[in-house]
Design a protein around this motif. Structure first.
Motif, PDB file in Angstrom:
ATOM      1  N   VAL A   1     -24.123  11.532   1.327  1.00 28.10           N
ATOM      2  CA  VAL A   1     -24.372  10.499   1.169  1.00 28.10           C
ATOM      3  C   VAL A   1     -24.051   9.091   1.954  1.00 28.10           C
ATOM      4  CG1 VAL A   1     -26.384   8.885   0.295  1.00 28.10           C
ATOM      5  CG2 VAL A   1     -26.373  10.808   0.210  1.00 28.10           C
TER       6      VAL A   1
ATOM      7  N   ASN B   1     -24.113  13.032  -3.693  1.00 24.65           N
ATOM      8  CA  ASN B   1     -23.836  11.199  -3.548  1.00 24.65           C
ATOM      9  C   ASN B   1     -22.602  11.175  -2.779  1.00 24.65           C
ATOM     10  OD1 ASN B   1     -25.864  10.496  -4.846  1.00 24.65           O
ATOM     11  ND2 ASN B   1     -25.347  11.222  -6.849  1.00 24.65           N
TER      12      ASN B   1
ATOM     13  N   GLN C   1     -34.504  12.179  -6.780  1.00 26.52           N
ATOM     14  CA  GLN C   1     -33.836  11.146  -6.155  1.00 26.52           C
ATOM     15  C   GLN C   1     -32.725  11.660  -4.757  1.00 26.52           C
ATOM     16  OE1 GLN C   1     -32.144   9.170  -9.111  1.00 26.52           O
ATOM     17  NE2 GLN C   1     -33.862   7.496  -9.357  1.00 26.52           N
TER      18      GLN C   1
ATOM     19  N   LYS D   1     -32.478  10.760  -0.653  1.00 19.53           N
ATOM     20  CA  LYS D   1     -31.926  10.343  -0.246  1.00 19.53           C
ATOM     21  C   LYS D   1     -30.769  11.008   0.901  1.00 19.53           C
ATOM     22  CE  LYS D   1     -29.119   8.857  -3.947  1.00 19.53           C
ATOM     23  NZ  LYS D   1     -28.196   8.032  -4.727  1.00 19.53           N
TER      24      LYS D   1
END
Ligand code: UDP
Ligand code: UDP
Length: 443
Positions: free
Chosen positions: A275, A272, A305, A309
């Motif tokens: 990203v 995360n 998920q 991304k």
């Protein structure tokens, strides 16, 4: 060096893990260059596929090197209370060190000296002392770490206590006992070889040379930067092809080395963060300590998920990559690293600023070398590996800081230039080997 050094016969004794084997083989190649005869002692069974493959490629490329296979008495991991297979391997070698004696003394022509891995020191020195065989250490970490190691259990004022791995603050751990014993045996060795150089670690090297840290410290030979061998090149081309199509200095490369497993939860936060940083990234994911045990696919580790991304922002791989080649690509502008010492020297050579995220062992102390040199960050507030979950938002912010910092880029470019000059001229290493040879003649 002159051809009169040509009849030396040197045995090399690595312990376990690629982070120890690679510098050994890189050093071996420069010793061969001086026409020294070499014997490589390999311990069986070998822990990882990466090590077995590298050893066999190396021995095929250098048929003049003698291989001596060492099979220690196996240790039970439960009884020894060691879960990490690489640690278990080195403890196994330590406990069977007496079995090295016939293997060493049967070498023909007789050995001139042996180079022992730092993690085996105190167990091997009694064997070689009985055989009157000079023994040098290959210290596979930084000179800064060596300064701690040389006077342990004292801690030099230059090193904050919090930078020591928690395990070393536990005086009852077997790690601390080995570390202490090894440190205590230092004065019985003939010298310490280390993959470092003056411009990378000026102060620690000066401190070690001054003799003020410890009485009786043998001479330290900074032979770095060690360079990879042609045979280390591997055929996984996808990362290199992908990098060719990225803009200059736009990609952050992420790797925690050859033996550090990151928890699934932390892997997902890191994903995360990557990203959120908005940067392109090349990420080597590792969820198991030993390569043979990597069974889960990327889909399972990252989750659907996150995979979605990531699709347009980066390339994620799970295989062994050619790190040296990756760092040499123009597109790479930053490196998130655990700060294993080989990775630090490689980043310095290529002039890539580092976001240091130490996980264990010597890594915090190595990351401080980068921080002190002004060419990267040492994330002390992120804690030690598994005891702290760092959130994606925080990781994303630090990546932006790393990739946007011009001052760190300039410092890094300066170190890289010096490192490249050193390896081109081969002077540092050449002179050091000359001094080593002279010290050997005296011993
Ligand atoms: N390495 C590599 N490809 C990988 C993982 C590691 O080439 O996929 C190399 C890296 O370039 C370095 C060594 O393996 O030379 C790892 O040593 P380091 O001291 O950085 O960390 P360790 O693996 O011992 O924790
Ligand atoms: N070390 C040592 N004896 C041991 C184990 C470790 O002297 O039995 C020292 C050595 O300086 C090593 C450092 O502790 O580089 C970190 O060890 P660790 O096993 O955590 O990491 P590695 O160097 O194997 O990646």
């Amino acid at each position: 060096m002159s051809s009169s050094d040509g009849n030396l016969h040197v045995a090399l004794l690595p312990s376990s893990g690629m982070g120890h084997l690679l510098p050994y083989l890189r050093l071996a190649a420069s010793l061969i260059h001086h026409q020294w005869s070499l014997t490589l002692i390999t311990t069986h069974p070998i822990v990882s596929s990466a090590e077995s493959q590298l050893i066999s490629t190396f021995l095929s490329a250098f048929p003049q090197i003698t291989q001596k296979k060492f099979t220690p008495i196996p240790l039970d991991s439960v009884a020894a209370n060691i879960t990490d297979p690489f640690q278990l391997q080195l403890e196994t070698i330590r406990q069977s060190a007496h079995l090295l004696s016939p293997l060493i003394s049967s070498s023909s022509p007789p050995l001139s000296f042996i180079i022992t891995d730092v993690t085996l020191m105190s167990s091997v020195i009694s064997v070689t002392a009985k055989l009157c065989l000079p023994n040098y250490i290959l210290f596979t970490s930084s000179a800064r770490m060596l300064s701690l190691f040389s006077c342990f259990p004292s801690i030099p004022s230059s090193i904050p206590k919090e930078s020591l791995p928690p395990i070393l603050l536990d005086s009852n751990s077997s790690f601390t006992k080995n570390f202490s014993d090894d440190s205590g045996s230092l004065k019985h060795f003939n010298g310490v070889l280390i993959n470092s150089f003056e411009e990378l670690e000026k102060e620690p090297l000066e401190m070690l040379a001054s003799g003020n840290l410890t009485k009786g410290l043998p001479p330290v030979f900074p032979l770095g930067p060690f360079l990879p061998l042609e045979l280390e090149r591997i055929s996984l081309l996808a990362p290199l092809k992908w990098l060719e199509n990225q803009e200059e200095s736009s990609v952050v490369y992420v790797s925690f080395g050859s033996r550090t497993a990151i928890s699934k939860e932390q892997i997902r936060e890191l994903g995360n963060g990557l990203v959120l940083s908005g940067c392109k990234f090349l990420w080597v994911v590792k969820s198991k300590v030993v390569d043979k045990e990597e069974e889960e696919g990327l889909d399972e580790i990252l989750g659907h998920q996150l995979m979605k991304k990531i699709e347009n922002n980066g390339l994620v791989v799970k295989e062994w990559v050619d790190q040296w080649q990756i760092l040499s690509q123009k597109a790479v502008g930053g490196f998130i690293s655990h700060c294993g010492w080989n990775s630090v020297v490689e980043a310095a050579w290529h002039g890539i600023p580092v976001l240091g995220w130490p996980q264990q062992g010597d890594q915090m102390i190595n990351a401080e070398v980068i921080e002190a040199g002004g060419w990267g960050l040492c994330m002390k507030s992120w804690g030690w590996g598994s005891n702290h979950l760092v959130k994606g938002v925080e990781i994303g912010d630090k990546i932006k800081e790393l990739m946007g910092n011009q001052r760190m880029k300039m410092e890094c470019a300066r170190i890289s230039e010096v490192a490249k000059q050193r390896s081109k001229a081969g002077e540092g290493c050449e002179n050091m080997l000359k001094t080593l040879f002279q010290s050997l003649k005296k011993s």
